[in-house]
Design a protein around this motif. Structure first.
Motif, PDB file in Angstrom:
ATOM      1  N   MET A   5     -26.786  86.381   0.877  1.00 10.49           N
ATOM      2  CA  MET A   5     -27.136  86.337  -0.542  1.00 10.49           C
ATOM      3  C   MET A   5     -28.177  85.252  -0.804  1.00 10.49           C
ATOM      4  O   MET A   5     -29.127  85.452  -1.570  1.00 10.49           O
ATOM      5  CB  MET A   5     -25.888  86.070  -1.381  1.00 10.49           C
ATOM      6  N   HIS A   6     -27.997  84.100  -0.164  1.00 16.76           N
ATOM      7  CA  HIS A   6     -28.922  82.983  -0.347  1.00 16.76           C
ATOM      8  C   HIS A   6     -30.325  83.349   0.127  1.00 16.76           C
ATOM      9  O   HIS A   6     -31.316  83.108  -0.575  1.00 16.76           O
ATOM     10  CB  HIS A   6     -28.400  81.767   0.414  1.00 16.76           C
ATOM     11  N   GLU A   7     -30.412  83.941   1.321  1.00 23.28           N
ATOM     12  CA  GLU A   7     -31.721  84.297   1.869  1.00 23.28           C
ATOM     13  C   GLU A   7     -32.375  85.414   1.055  1.00 23.28           C
ATOM     14  O   GLU A   7     -33.594  85.406   0.860  1.00 23.28           O
ATOM     15  CB  GLU A   7     -31.580  84.718   3.337  1.00 23.28           C
ATOM     16  N   LEU A   8     -31.577  86.374   0.587  1.00 26.65           N
ATOM     17  CA  LEU A   8     -32.122  87.438  -0.257  1.00 26.65           C
ATOM     18  C   LEU A   8     -32.678  86.870  -1.570  1.00 26.65           C
ATOM     19  O   LEU A   8     -33.753  87.275  -2.022  1.00 26.65           O
ATOM     20  CB  LEU A   8     -31.051  88.488  -0.556  1.00 26.65           C
ATOM     21  N   ALA A   9     -31.930  85.930  -2.174  1.00 29.54           N
ATOM     22  CA  ALA A   9     -32.385  85.327  -3.430  1.00 29.54           C
ATOM     23  C   ALA A   9     -33.680  84.554  -3.223  1.00 29.54           C
ATOM     24  O   ALA A   9     -34.598  84.621  -4.067  1.00 29.54           O
ATOM     25  CB  ALA A   9     -31.296  84.409  -3.990  1.00 29.54           C
TER      26      ALA A   9
END
Length: 403
Positions: A125-129
């Motif tokens: 989720m962090h990398e996608l954001a």
């Protein structure tokens, strides 16, 4: 007492020191390769319940974090500013070796909190954001570059659409970057080209309206360059890039929302609050990670960077302001979320909106940004409590009293 293994991280390598009983036992350079980390692992296995300490240095410290996670080793990811404040001295030698010893001494003399690694879902989720934000930034940059070229070829074309960064608008601009390409074409031919040139379903009536407006704009346009100019090529080039970026942004949005909705129970809790949509909630989770890891809401506020910075000396008392030492992306997201709550205030009751107007009224009304930051603070407190209790938003509970 646990042994201390400190690393001064650089690009592709680190300098390691091993302290046991406040005495240096070994030190050497560690390459960020399989053989380098295997050498480091042998030292870790010899040490007595070691804890690894190293600064957060962006992408360069990621391999060391991966090494600790894969081998289930406890580690502290040190804030560079916090470390600097705790190790400042009058004399300072700046070498990788000295920095590694400085980190080790700081670890021996201070208590640092162990890093809780993100789970696979939160990490993704962090990398996608972050990827989503980079694509959004690229769209803004390329749109400015397109605007610069279009002002020379067909500036009136920007009046054709309300949103100039849409696939329909970009397809039309790519088709007709110069008014001479419109002249001589009938309304019907223009309408057919508009309908078949975009993946958006455009009705015949709408196509005729766009065609008529396009003809009127082209008739009165006075471009600065000829139809065979390099600027016309540049307009089409930036249009193609922007269309691909917009498609990438849409795909990332879908990935973010789907992953959060299917894997994280707090997604339904956060989206239950009026004014927080699925995309905003997914981006917020991507930045904040697991909210349950914070001990209290004050830690969450400090992570975002909206905790109060207060300074008083003698009779002087400086006006309070926020620290801004936290996550700037999370802070920007919270600002936009509160603004969305104010825009959507007529769709559902929301105690954050009530609080905003409470701050804006009275004998000493707060300025707009001050009121919004106070609402950001209150929203984070509310979200923290809701996620901890796994309780969806209920205005009858949250909106009874406006402090």
């Amino acid at each position: 007492m646990s042994d201390v293994i400190a690393l001064d991280v650089s690009e592709g390598h680190s300098y390691m020191v091993w302290y046991a009983h406040e005495t240096c036992q070994a030190e050497f350079q560690v390459l960020h390769t399989r053989s380098g980390f295997a050498k480091l692992l042998k030292v870790v296995q010899r040490a007595n319940h070691p804890i690894l300490y190293f600064e957060a240095t962006g992408v360069y410290s990621r391999p060391v974090e991966r090494f600790c996670t894969d081998n289930q080793l406890p580690y502290c990811l040190l804030n560079p500013l916090d470390l600097k404040l705790k190790t400042n001295s009058l004399r300072r030698l700046k070498t990788d070796r000295q920095d590694a010893h400085r980190i080790a001494r700081a670890a021996l003399n201070n208590h640092f909190r162990l890093k809780q690694p993100r789970t696979r879902v939160y990490a993704k989720m962090h990398e996608l954001a972050r990827f989503y934000e980079r694509v959004q930034t690229d769209i803004h940059i390329k749109h400015v570059q397109l605007h610069t070229q279009l002002q020379q070829t067909f500036p009136e074309l920007e009046q054709l659409f309300t949103s100039r960064v849409s696939k329909l608008a970009l397809n039309v601009v790519s088709l007709f970057p110069h008014p001479s390409l419109v002249q001589g074409l009938s309304r019907t031919v223009l309408k057919n080209q508009l309908i078949h040139s975009t993946d958006k379903k455009l009705s015949k009536v709408k196509g005729i309206q766009y065609a008529e407006k396009l003809q009127a704009l082209a008739k009165d346009s006075y471009p600065a360059v000829d139809p065979d100019s390099v600027q016309v090529q540049a307009v089409r080039y930036y249009c193609r890039i922007l269309i691909n970026l917009i498609r990438q942004k849409e795909a990332l949005t879908k990935q973010l929302v789907t992953l959060a909705n299917n894997s994280l129970p707090e997604f339904a809790v956060i989206t239950s609050m009026p004014g927080i949509g699925a995309q905003s909630a997914a981006e917020l989770i991507g930045e904040l990670g697991d909210i349950r890891r914070f001990d209290n809401a004050n830690q969450l506020n400090a992570f975002v960077g909206i905790d109060i910075n207060r300074y008083q000396s003698g009779k002087y008392l400086r006006q309070d302001h926020i620290n801004k030492r936290g996550d700037p992306r999370a802070r920007r997201l919270m600002y936009l979320i509160v603004k969305n709550m104010l825009r959507a205030q007529h769709t559902a009751d929301n105690h954050i909106v009530d609080y905003y107007y409470h701050l804006k009224s009275g004998p000493t009304p707060k300025r707009n940004k001050v009121a919004i930051v106070a609402c950001m603070n209150k929203t984070l407190y509310c979200l923290f409590s809701m996620v901890q209790a796994n309780q969806k938003y209920d205005y009858t509970y949250h909106g009874l009293v406006v402090p």
